[in-house]
Design an enzyme around this catalytic site. Structure first.
Site, PDB file in Angstrom:
ATOM      1  N   SER A   5      84.815  70.867 -17.519  1.00 60.56           N
ATOM      2  CA  SER A   5      84.345  71.578 -16.493  1.00 60.56           C
ATOM      3  C   SER A   5      83.543  70.787 -15.732  1.00 60.56           C
ATOM      4  CB  SER A   5      83.701  72.895 -16.755  1.00 60.56           C
ATOM      5  OG  SER A   5      82.797  73.502 -15.975  1.00 60.56           O
ATOM      6  N   HIS A  32      88.264  71.609 -14.559  1.00 58.24           N
ATOM      7  CA  HIS A  32      88.092  73.268 -14.101  1.00 58.24           C
ATOM      8  C   HIS A  32      87.072  73.216 -13.149  1.00 58.24           C
ATOM      9  CE1 HIS A  32      87.596  77.322 -15.769  1.00 58.24           C
ATOM     10  NE2 HIS A  32      86.445  77.054 -15.389  1.00 58.24           N
ATOM     11  N   ASP A  34      84.206  75.467 -11.158  1.00 60.36           N
ATOM     12  CA  ASP A  34      83.874  76.660 -11.237  1.00 60.36           C
ATOM     13  C   ASP A  34      82.997  77.211  -9.895  1.00 60.36           C
ATOM     14  OD1 ASP A  34      83.963  77.880 -14.135  1.00 60.36           O
ATOM     15  OD2 ASP A  34      82.826  75.720 -14.711  1.00 60.36           O
ATOM     16  N   MET A  36      81.245  79.846  -7.931  1.00 53.98           N
ATOM     17  CA  MET A  36      80.314  81.003  -8.263  1.00 53.98           C
ATOM     18  C   MET A  36      79.558  81.232  -6.859  1.00 53.98           C
ATOM     19  SD  MET A  36      78.405  79.993 -11.626  1.00 53.98           S
ATOM     20  CE  MET A  36      79.091  79.011 -12.794  1.00 53.98           C
ATOM     21  N   HIS A  65      88.468  78.307 -11.110  1.00 55.66           N
ATOM     22  CA  HIS A  65      87.796  79.834 -11.736  1.00 55.66           C
ATOM     23  C   HIS A  65      86.887  80.276 -10.772  1.00 55.66           C
ATOM     24  CE1 HIS A  65      85.185  81.302 -15.434  1.00 55.66           C
ATOM     25  NE2 HIS A  65      85.768  82.351 -14.567  1.00 55.66           N
ATOM     26  N   MET A  67      84.486  82.784  -9.760  1.00 59.55           N
ATOM     27  CA  MET A  67      83.697  84.052 -10.254  1.00 59.55           C
ATOM     28  C   MET A  67      82.736  84.301  -9.185  1.00 59.55           C
ATOM     29  SD  MET A  67      82.066  81.715 -13.501  1.00 59.55           S
ATOM     30  CE  MET A  67      82.751  80.304 -13.062  1.00 59.55           C
ATOM     31  N   MET A 136      86.708  84.437 -21.507  1.00 60.90           N
ATOM     32  CA  MET A 136      85.424  84.043 -21.452  1.00 60.90           C
ATOM     33  C   MET A 136      84.718  84.361 -22.579  1.00 60.90           C
ATOM     34  SD  MET A 136      84.847  82.714 -18.431  1.00 60.90           S
ATOM     35  CE  MET A 136      83.211  82.358 -18.705  1.00 60.90           C
ATOM     36  N   ASP A 174      87.021  79.589 -22.256  1.00 58.65           N
ATOM     37  CA  ASP A 174      85.892  78.922 -21.352  1.00 58.65           C
ATOM     38  C   ASP A 174      84.454  79.483 -21.673  1.00 58.65           C
ATOM     39  OD1 ASP A 174      84.443  77.803 -19.305  1.00 58.65           O
ATOM     40  OD2 ASP A 174      85.287  79.007 -17.597  1.00 58.65           O
TER      41      ASP A 174
END
Ligand code: DX5
Ligand code: ZN
Length: 225
Positions: A5, A32, A34, A36, A65, A67, A136, A174
């Site tokens: 990540s 990965h 993230d 957000m 991913h 979020m 998660m 994750d």
């Protein structure tokens, strides 16, 4: 499979940091990313323009991913940009089946993620439309948190459903994955492990990835024996 990540990487040098963990064959299988939005989770990271640049600077498949709130509206853009997997949160998606179809139509694998307290039972039919399930094992939002062991029950359930042909997807985990936790996750049936601080916090990130992979491989061989 191991997916480092980049949340734990140096954001001023993302393309070098992606290259530092290698690529398919040696090092990372996926990277990965993230995303957000400071709404679905309290933290804010990066969005589509940055992901588009990252896609141009690596050959390693990107595992995005998201979020974020309103993934039905925003997630297909990441698929159109060329992300390999686009994972949305079950808690945020309005119509997860339609969303999976849109993601696949745009050329990506569709991923569904569940927070630690979200039960799998509500999504077993929905998951028939997905290529990955991202369990998660920390509350989403930040790297470097402690692994929540009780989510392994969901991993075991998903593994059983895949092994008995009720689902056809990769099980991904994750949060808090490191040398101390990866074996129990592998034994529970995880296919793909996301690791942020365990990789980017290591002196030699490629060696860290290979070490995690070897541990996972040994533990899953042991678990299924
Ligand atoms: C947390 C992110 C994770 C994070 C994991 O919300 O989804 O991908 O980077 O970091 P570690 O491996 O340090 O727990
Ligand atoms: Zn993540």
């Amino acid at each position: 499979m191991i997916a480092p990540s980049i949340l734990s990487a140096d954001f001023a040098r993302l393309s070098e940091e992606m290259a530092a963990v290698g690529g398919p064959g040696r090092g990372a299988d996926w990277l990965h990313v993230d995303v957000m939005d400071a709404h679905f989770v309290p933290n804010l990271t990066l969005g589509l323009p940055v992901v588009e640049s990252l896609l141009r600077s690596t050959d390693t498949p990107l595992d995005c991913h998201l979020m974020i709130d309103a993934p039905d509206r925003w997630a297909p853009g990441y698929a159109e940009a060329g992300a390999h997997n686009v994972t949305v949160h079950a808690e945020a998606a309005e119509d997860p089946v339609a969303l999976a179809k849109n993601l696949r139509a745009a050329g990506a694998n569709a991923g569904l993620s569940v927070k630690p307290d979200t039960p799998l039972e509500s999504y077993t039919d929905v998951l028939k439309h997905y290529d990955t399930l991202l369990v998660m094992s920390v509350e989403p939002g930040f790297g470097g948190q402690k692994f929540i062991e009780r989510v392994l029950e969901k991993v075991r359930t998903a593994r059983r459903m895949v092994d008995t042909g009720h689902l056809n997807l990769l099980v991904e985990i994750d949060g808090g994955i490191n040398n101390d936790t990866i074996e129990q996750a592998a034994e529970a049936g995880v296919d793909c492990f996301v690791a942020g601080s365990a990789v980017y916090g290591a002196e030699d990130p490629v060696r860290a990835v290979e070490g995690l992979r070897a541990q996972a491989r040994d533990a899953s061989a042991h678990g299924s024996a």
